[in-house]
Design a protein around this motif. Structure first.
Motif, PDB file in Angstrom:
ATOM      1  N   VAL A  94       7.565  -2.935   6.196  1.00  0.00           N
ATOM      2  CA  VAL A  94       8.778  -2.444   5.562  1.00  0.00           C
ATOM      3  C   VAL A  94       8.417  -1.301   4.627  1.00  0.00           C
ATOM      4  O   VAL A  94       7.577  -1.462   3.719  1.00  0.00           O
ATOM      5  CB  VAL A  94       9.500  -3.552   4.771  1.00  0.00           C
ATOM      6  N   ASN A  95       9.010  -0.152   4.863  1.00  0.00           N
ATOM      7  CA  ASN A  95       8.951   0.990   3.939  1.00  0.00           C
ATOM      8  C   ASN A  95      10.376   1.195   3.431  1.00  0.00           C
ATOM      9  O   ASN A  95      11.249   1.701   4.151  1.00  0.00           O
ATOM     10  CB  ASN A  95       8.426   2.236   4.652  1.00  0.00           C
ATOM     11  N   ALA A  96      10.597   0.802   2.187  1.00  0.00           N
ATOM     12  CA  ALA A  96      11.964   0.823   1.660  1.00  0.00           C
ATOM     13  C   ALA A  96      12.452   2.222   1.346  1.00  0.00           C
ATOM     14  O   ALA A  96      13.648   2.509   1.472  1.00  0.00           O
ATOM     15  CB  ALA A  96      12.047  -0.046   0.403  1.00  0.00           C
ATOM     16  N   ALA A  97      11.559   3.101   0.943  1.00  0.00           N
ATOM     17  CA  ALA A  97      11.969   4.465   0.596  1.00  0.00           C
ATOM     18  C   ALA A  97      10.739   5.351   0.509  1.00  0.00           C
ATOM     19  O   ALA A  97       9.629   4.881   0.226  1.00  0.00           O
ATOM     20  CB  ALA A  97      12.730   4.481  -0.728  1.00  0.00           C
ATOM     21  N   ARG A  98      10.964   6.650   0.763  1.00  0.00           N
ATOM     22  CA  ARG A  98       9.900   7.641   0.651  1.00  0.00           C
ATOM     23  C   ARG A  98      10.321   8.688  -0.381  1.00  0.00           C
ATOM     24  O   ARG A  98      11.493   9.076  -0.445  1.00  0.00           O
ATOM     25  CB  ARG A  98       9.618   8.297   1.996  1.00  0.00           C
ATOM     26  N   SER A  99       9.341   9.144  -1.143  1.00  0.00           N
ATOM     27  CA  SER A  99       9.636  10.146  -2.169  1.00  0.00           C
ATOM     28  C   SER A  99       9.042  11.484  -1.771  1.00  0.00           C
ATOM     29  O   SER A  99       8.069  11.552  -0.999  1.00  0.00           O
ATOM     30  CB  SER A  99       9.074   9.690  -3.519  1.00  0.00           C
ATOM     31  N   LEU A 101       0.121  16.085   0.767  1.00  0.00           N
ATOM     32  CA  LEU A 101       0.668  14.851   0.177  1.00  0.00           C
ATOM     33  C   LEU A 101       2.153  15.032  -0.124  1.00  0.00           C
ATOM     34  O   LEU A 101       2.658  14.574  -1.163  1.00  0.00           O
ATOM     35  CB  LEU A 101      -0.110  14.489  -1.103  1.00  0.00           C
ATOM     36  N   GLY A 102       2.842  15.670   0.807  1.00  0.00           N
ATOM     37  CA  GLY A 102       4.242  16.011   0.562  1.00  0.00           C
ATOM     38  C   GLY A 102       5.148  14.819   0.417  1.00  0.00           C
ATOM     39  O   GLY A 102       6.018  14.783  -0.463  1.00  0.00           O
ATOM     40  N   GLY A 148       0.818  -1.191   0.000  1.00  0.00           N
ATOM     41  CA  GLY A 148       0.000   0.000   0.000  1.00  0.00           C
ATOM     42  C   GLY A 148       0.858   1.249   0.000  1.00  0.00           C
ATOM     43  O   GLY A 148       2.093   1.177  -0.048  1.00  0.00           O
ATOM     44  N   VAL A 149       0.192   2.392   0.063  1.00  0.00           N
ATOM     45  CA  VAL A 149       0.874   3.684   0.065  1.00  0.00           C
ATOM     46  C   VAL A 149       0.148   4.603   1.041  1.00  0.00           C
ATOM     47  O   VAL A 149      -1.089   4.625   1.088  1.00  0.00           O
ATOM     48  CB  VAL A 149       0.875   4.315  -1.342  1.00  0.00           C
ATOM     49  N   PHE A 150       0.892   5.358   1.819  1.00  0.00           N
ATOM     50  CA  PHE A 150       0.308   6.431   2.605  1.00  0.00           C
ATOM     51  C   PHE A 150       1.145   7.687   2.396  1.00  0.00           C
ATOM     52  O   PHE A 150       2.276   7.638   1.901  1.00  0.00           O
ATOM     53  CB  PHE A 150       0.198   6.057   4.091  1.00  0.00           C
ATOM     54  N   TYR A 151       0.575   8.830   2.768  1.00  0.00           N
ATOM     55  CA  TYR A 151       1.227  10.118   2.545  1.00  0.00           C
ATOM     56  C   TYR A 151       1.419  10.847   3.870  1.00  0.00           C
ATOM     57  O   TYR A 151       0.625  10.687   4.803  1.00  0.00           O
ATOM     58  CB  TYR A 151       0.391  10.976   1.590  1.00  0.00           C
ATOM     59  N   VAL A 152       2.466  11.640   3.911  1.00  0.00           N
ATOM     60  CA  VAL A 152       2.792  12.436   5.083  1.00  0.00           C
ATOM     61  C   VAL A 152       2.829  13.909   4.667  1.00  0.00           C
ATOM     62  O   VAL A 152       3.457  14.256   3.643  1.00  0.00           O
ATOM     63  CB  VAL A 152       4.144  12.020   5.688  1.00  0.00           C
ATOM     64  N   ALA A 153       2.173  14.755   5.426  1.00  0.00           N
ATOM     65  CA  ALA A 153       2.170  16.184   5.116  1.00  0.00           C
ATOM     66  C   ALA A 153       3.521  16.800   5.430  1.00  0.00           C
ATOM     67  O   ALA A 153       4.136  16.512   6.463  1.00  0.00           O
ATOM     68  CB  ALA A 153       1.066  16.883   5.906  1.00  0.00           C
ATOM     69  N   LEU A 154       4.009  17.658   4.534  1.00  0.00           N
ATOM     70  CA  LEU A 154       5.286  18.334   4.707  1.00  0.00           C
ATOM     71  C   LEU A 154       5.089  19.847   4.539  1.00  0.00           C
ATOM     72  O   LEU A 154       4.251  20.282   3.747  1.00  0.00           O
ATOM     73  CB  LEU A 154       6.318  17.841   3.677  1.00  0.00           C
ATOM     74  N   ARG A 155       5.929  20.590   5.294  1.00  0.00           N
ATOM     75  CA  ARG A 155       5.921  22.042   5.161  1.00  0.00           C
ATOM     76  C   ARG A 155       7.168  22.454   4.373  1.00  0.00           C
ATOM     77  O   ARG A 155       8.294  22.110   4.732  1.00  0.00           O
ATOM     78  CB  ARG A 155       5.914  22.713   6.525  1.00  0.00           C
TER      79      ARG A 155
END
Length: 365
Positions: free
Chosen positions: A169-174, A137-138, A122-129
């Motif tokens: 396991v989260n191998a990488a975040r973009s 969806l940063g 799956g995929v989830f998103y993290v907010a970024l400033r």
């Protein structure tokens, strides 16, 4: 650039020695969880229905540039799991709704990969400033979760999981923002027991209303769900009259059955709920003899004697016939035509309808 809320933690990558020490902690934690699991009818690792809410203890094994996480950190999470397309103990998939940090939840479908094993991505998103602007969806974080059944128990002939283990396991975040993002990823090991209890079998029951001596009976399924409130999805009736063939069964909730003759019939009802658990009940239904049917009465036949009416012969009265004598002619004279005229008459035919002319003298009678 930093995550919202708070500042992104730098984190550290665990080295080989750190992984070894962390693995020992994880094994100790999993062993503790297994000893706390219900022991009744516990089975080995294999197929079982995974259902309910599981209280999961997690050990973070990797955390690089993930805010609020560090290797060796122990977390507590709630995982709600529902099975899909099950047959007996085996299910084709699981629907997992897992709690994440900061109160967020993610839904994921896990597919069966082997006996008691499931996996999904799956995929989830993290907010970024970034530059005084918040990007909801940063950061995009793809991940993979595997889950295995560690212990199970038998309920109503079906095995249910009581303890599960999992890996994340989260191998990488973009990064989707215009600000540069450092390399970021994380991983964890989970183990947990089902909380709130396992499902229970439904309670089967029904009512039957006999409509007099007509032979018609109205049935109604009044079964109740068991522990866990698994709704009833199937029912099977047997009306105790096998001679009626296909009319002897039904799958309706409120069937109506018409019996062809009075008597006592043993009726059975079996119900199955969404968790695959079943229950059966039976009762006797009595069809009374008809009291409204008019009995056939043989009316005696009255023979009416035949009376012979004597025939009265009326004598025939002969009326004498009175004969009136014909008066005799006193005198007659006839004058024949002359011979020449007679010969001429023979040589020519008299016209039809022309009367013969002659002379007659004398008195008429």
């Amino acid at each position: 650039m930093r995550p919202v809320p708070g500042r992104r933690g730098s984190g550290t990558r665990a080295g080989p020695s750190g992984i070894s020490a962390l693995g020992a902690v994880v094994l100790a934690l999993v062993g503790l969880l297994l000893t706390q699991a219900p022991a009744a009818r516990a089975g080995g690792r294999g197929d079982a229905r995974v259902i309910g809410t599981f209280t999961m203890l997690a050990v973070v094994t990797e955390a690089v540039n993930v805010n609020g996480e560090s290797p060796g950190q122990i977390l507590t999470r709630a995982w709600a799991i529902r099975p899909r397309r099950c047959r007996r103990d085996s299910c084709q998939s699981l629907v997992l709704v897992r709690q994440r940090s900061d109160g967020f939840h993610s839904a994921l479908t896990l597919s069966r990969t082997g006996p008691g094993s499931y996996a999904g991505t799956g995929v989830f998103y993290v907010a970024l400033r970034c530059r005084r602007r918040v990007y909801p969806l940063g950061s995009r974080a793809p991940y993979r979760i595997t889950l295995v059944v560690e212990r199970s128990t038998l309920i109503g002939g079906i095995r249910f999981a009581t303890t599960v283990g999992a890996t994340y396991v989260n191998a990488a975040r973009s990064d989707t923002t215009p600000c540069p993002l450092e390399s970021s990823h994380d991983a964890a090991i989970y183990a947990g027991n089902v909380s709130g209890g396992l499902p229970g079998a439904p309670r089967a029951s029904f009512t039957a209303t006999v409509h007099g001596a007509s032979g018609a009976v109205s049935f109604r399924d009044t079964s109740r769900p068991g522990r866990g409130n698994g709704r009833i999805v199937r029912r099977a009736w047997s009306f105790g009259d096998p001679a009626s063939r296909h009319r002897n069964t039904s799958t309706l909730r409120k069937p109506v059955r018409v019996y062809s003759r009075p008597g006592r019939y043993r009726v059975h009802l079996r119900v199955v709920d969404a968790d695959g658990l079943s229950a059966t009940t039976a009762a006797t239904v009595t069809i009374p003899v008809s009291t409204t049917t008019v009995p056939t009465t043989t009316v005696p036949t009255t023979t009416v004697p035949t009376t012979t009416v004597p025939t009265t012969t009326t004598p025939t009265t002969t009326t004498p016939t009175t004969t009136t004598p014909t008066p005799a002619l006193s005198a007659r004279s006839w004058r024949a035509p002359d011979r020449a005229h007679a010969r001429a008459g023979r040589s020519r035919r008299r016209p039809a309808g022309r009367p013969h002319t002659g002379s007659w003298s004398g008195r008429r009678p």
